[in-house]
Design an enzyme around this catalytic site. Sequence first.
Site, PDB file in Angstrom:
ATOM      1  CD  GLU A  97      44.133  41.092  88.313  1.00  0.00           C
ATOM      2  OE1 GLU A  97      44.560  39.984  87.526  1.00  0.00           O
ATOM      3  OE2 GLU A  97      44.838  41.867  88.884  1.00  0.00           O
TER       4      GLU A  97
ATOM      5  CG  ASP B 269      46.615  45.337  87.750  1.00  0.00           C
ATOM      6  OD1 ASP B 269      46.151  44.407  87.058  1.00  0.00           O
ATOM      7  OD2 ASP B 269      47.758  45.350  87.936  1.00  0.00           O
TER       8      ASP B 269
END
Length: 542
Positions: A262, A202
Site C-alpha cells: 500500500e 499496510d
Amino acid sequence: MSDSWWRQAVVYQIYPRSFADANGDGIGDLRGITSRVEHLRDLGVDAVWLSPFYPSALADGGYDVDDYRDVDPKLGTLADFDEMQAALHAAGIKLIVDIVPNHSSNRHEWFRAALAAGPGSPERERYVFRRGGGPNGEEPPSDWVGYFGGPTWEPVGDGDWYLHLFAPEQPDFNWANDEVRADFLRTLRFWSDRGVDGFRVDVATALVKDMSLPLPTQAELDAEDVVPGTHRLHDRDELSEVYAEWRAVFDSYDPPRMAVAEAWVPADRIKRYTSPDSLGQAFNFDLLQAQWDAAAFRAIIEEHRRLDLASGSSSTWVLSNHDVIRHRSRYGLPPGTDETAWLRSGGQDPAPDLERGLRRARAATLLLLALPGSTYLYQGEELGLPEVADIPVGARQDPVWAISGGDVKGRDGCRVPLPWEATGPSFGFGAGPAHLPQPGWFAGLAVATQSDDEESTLSFYREAIRARRRLQTAESVEITDSAGDDGDTVLQFARPNGWTSITNFGTEAVELPAGRVVISSGPVEDGKLPGETTVWLVAAEG
Ligand code: NOJ
Ligand code: CA
C-alpha cells in the site's frame, strides 16, 4: 519477465469481520470464510487478500494488532486458519495476508512493556517516544496531525509522549530498532511456513522516519520542498533496505512469496516498492480516484504500462476497498461531489443515481478485467452493493468518527456484512444480527437472490472472470482508439490475440467495429455499443 501467478491475478479482498459469521455472534470469522469458499470458486478468483484477522481490540477494524502471530479468538484459532487456507488451496485459490508493520496496537506486549519500563528504557526504543515540550513535558513534541485527523502524540504521564500516525491505539514502531526489524522477519516466516502465498503490506511507505531533533512543525512538513526520499515521515530511501531484507525471506520459499505494497507515492517513486528486489508490486489507486472519463482512464492506463515496463512489475487495478466509498455509489454521484459532506448528509445530498452507478460500475469492472496486471475486487462489489451511507450514529465503528468528534462519518458504509440470503436476521451472514446494521434493501442484492439470475451482477462477474481466464495473454496491451471524434468518450484497447475491450464513457450509443461479442456489461444490440457500457470482442471467427 517471469510468469508468476500474481502478475495477472484476480484477487478478492475479504474483510473478515464482515464476510460470513459461522458461530452467530455477529462478527464474521475464519470458519465463515471456509464455509463460503464455494462462492469464491464459482466467482473464479485466483486469490484472496485477507484483511487483518489477528488478535485486536478493533480500535481500527483490526489494523491495530495485538499479536502478529496468532488469530483473534473472536475470529477463530490457528487451526481454523489452517483449515480455511487448505480449503482455499483445494479450490485453487491463493491466500495473501495483510501485514501491518507501521504500528502495533497499544495492547501489544511490547507496548505494554514500554509503558511499564519508563523513559529511556530499551523497551521504549521499539516505539517512537519523545519528551514533551514545556516546563514539565506537558506539551506534545510537535503539532503534527495524523491520518485520521487529530494529534499524532499521546502523553503517557511521565513526560514521555508516543507517536501514532493513526489512532491513539496504534503506536508507531521504531524501524531503526533491530528487534523490530527481526521480529517482522519472524512474522513473515511464521505465515510463509504456514503456507500463505503472499502479503499485503499496510502503509508500506511510513515505516522509516527521521525523528532527529528539532522536529519540524506541521506547516514546515507540508511546505518543505524536500528532496524525494528524504521526507521526515514518508517514502524515505532507507525503506529499500527493509524491503530488501523482506525480499530475501520471500525468495527463500518455493515458490517465492509475493508482496503488494500500500504505497501512495508519485509515479517516479513507485519502483522503489515494485522492483523485484523490493516488495514486487504496489497498489495503483489511480483509477479508484479517477472521474468517469475516457481520457482520464486512458492516461492512467498508459502511464502504468510505462511504469510496469520500467520496473518489471505488473499493475494492480482497483475500484473499491475497505477504505473508500463503494464505486457503485461514487459513479452515481455528480462529478466533484464532496464525499465527506455526502456521507454527512446520510447519502441524501445529493441523492446518487444508483442505476447509472451500477451501469458504470459494471462497465469499469469489465474494462479492468481486460487490462494486463492484477485486478483487486472488494467483497460485495460482485453483488453491486452500494455504500450504506446512513448507518446510525450509535453503530459507527470507524475511529475517524470519534477522532473527528462526530464530524467525519468514515468507512463503515463499505464494511457492512454481506447479504448471502434474502431473509434471516442478518441475510445469511450469520444466525443473529450483524455487528454493523444491514439495510432492508440488501435482500434484493443477496447472493441467493442473484445466483440463478443470468442478468444479475453476480452472474456478470462470474462470466467476465471466466472469459478473462480463457482469453488472457502475455502482459501486453495496445490502446487502439483514435483521439478523434470518439476519442473523448470511447476507450478501446486490445491484447496481441485480438481480445479487444471497448468502453463507451458517453451516453450516446456508438458503432461497434467488426468482431464477435464475448461479453458486455449491458445489452448490446444492432452493432451499437450503448453509453456507459463495455464490450469485449474477438475476431469473428475466434
Ligand atoms: C490502511 C488500511 O487500509 C486502513 O484500513 C487502516 O486504517 C490504515 N492503513 C492504518 O493501518
Ligand atoms: Ca463469529
